[in-house]
Motif scaffolding. Sequence first.
Motif, short mmCIF file in Angstrom:
data_model
loop_
_atom_site.label_atom_id
_atom_site.label_comp_id
_atom_site.label_asym_id
_atom_site.label_seq_id
_atom_site.Cartn_x
_atom_site.Cartn_y
_atom_site.Cartn_z
N ASN A 111 0.81 -1.05 0.16
CA ASN A 111 0.10 -0.45 0.44
C ASN A 111 0.58 1.17 -0.29
OD1 ASN A 111 -1.35 2.31 1.16
ND2 ASN A 111 -2.92 0.93 1.73
N PRO A 112 0.74 2.19 -1.22
CA PRO A 112 1.88 3.19 -1.23
C PRO A 112 2.23 4.43 -0.13
CG PRO A 112 0.95 3.05 -3.40
CD PRO A 112 0.49 1.91 -2.19
N ASP A 113 0.35 4.68 0.14
CA ASP A 113 -0.35 5.36 1.13
C ASP A 113 0.38 5.09 2.83
OD1 ASP A 113 -1.37 7.09 -0.87
OD2 ASP A 113 -3.26 6.00 -0.36
N GLU A 114 0.29 3.44 2.74
CA GLU A 114 1.14 3.48 4.09
C GLU A 114 2.96 3.31 4.57
OE1 GLU A 114 -0.38 -0.39 5.80
OE2 GLU A 114 -2.18 0.53 5.08
N PHE A 115 3.28 2.92 3.07
CA PHE A 115 4.75 3.20 3.11
C PHE A 115 4.97 4.32 3.16
CE2 PHE A 115 8.53 2.64 0.75
CZ PHE A 115 8.55 1.17 1.04
N LEU A 116 4.40 5.02 2.15
CA LEU A 116 5.01 6.60 2.04
C LEU A 116 4.43 7.48 3.22
CD1 LEU A 116 4.76 7.17 -1.96
CD2 LEU A 116 7.36 6.06 -0.40
N LYS A 117 3.92 7.12 3.75
CA LYS A 117 2.85 8.40 5.27
C LYS A 117 4.77 8.36 5.29
CE LYS A 117 -0.42 9.40 7.73
NZ LYS A 117 -1.18 9.35 8.60
N PRO A 118 5.25 8.08 6.61
CA PRO A 118 5.96 8.21 7.63
C PRO A 118 7.47 8.64 7.38
CG PRO A 118 6.26 5.96 7.43
CD PRO A 118 5.15 6.42 6.74
N ILE A 119 8.00 8.64 6.16
CA ILE A 119 9.08 9.33 5.61
C ILE A 119 9.13 10.96 5.12
CG2 ILE A 119 10.14 9.44 3.40
CD1 ILE A 119 9.31 6.53 2.60
N LYS A 120 9.16 11.49 5.58
CA LYS A 120 9.56 13.18 5.78
C LYS A 120 10.41 13.61 5.59
CE LYS A 120 6.10 13.05 9.39
NZ LYS A 120 4.65 12.48 8.70
N LYS A 121 11.70 13.01 4.60
CA LYS A 121 13.15 13.86 4.26
C LYS A 121 13.71 12.47 3.96
CE LYS A 121 16.65 16.52 4.87
NZ LYS A 121 17.61 17.47 5.86
N VAL A 122 14.58 13.59 2.17
CA VAL A 122 15.05 12.28 1.47
C VAL A 122 16.45 12.88 1.20
CG1 VAL A 122 15.10 10.66 -0.24
CG2 VAL A 122 13.06 10.45 -0.05
N GLU A 123 17.63 12.64 1.46
CA GLU A 123 18.56 12.61 1.03
C GLU A 123 19.36 11.93 -0.14
OE1 GLU A 123 20.89 14.41 4.31
OE2 GLU A 123 19.02 15.37 5.23
N VAL A 124 20.55 12.43 -1.10
CA VAL A 124 21.51 11.50 -1.56
C VAL A 124 22.26 11.97 -1.31
CG1 VAL A 124 21.73 11.10 -3.79
CG2 VAL A 124 19.54 11.14 -3.31
N LYS A 125 23.15 11.30 -0.72
CA LYS A 125 24.47 11.60 -0.87
C LYS A 125 25.58 10.90 -1.79
CE LYS A 125 24.50 12.17 4.48
NZ LYS A 125 24.76 12.12 5.54
N TYR A 126 26.52 11.54 -2.15
CA TYR A 126 27.42 11.10 -3.26
C TYR A 126 28.73 10.60 -2.40
CZ TYR A 126 24.28 12.78 -6.53
OH TYR A 126 23.06 13.01 -7.33
N ALA A 127 29.26 9.80 -2.57
CA ALA A 127 30.72 8.96 -2.82
C ALA A 127 32.13 9.03 -2.66
CB ALA A 127 30.95 7.53 -2.61
#
Length: 43
Positions: A27-43
Amino acid sequence: MAKYAHNNDLEEEYIDLIPILRSLYINPDEFLKPIKKVEVKYA
């Protein structure tokens, strides 16, 4: 942003997770709801 060999310019890159989650019977709504922020870090 992504750099590809066929184009000298940077291209915006994204993935639409909703159809992927649905095809996995998640369920996309249940899966994505707790995600508040996404960061991409490069090595």
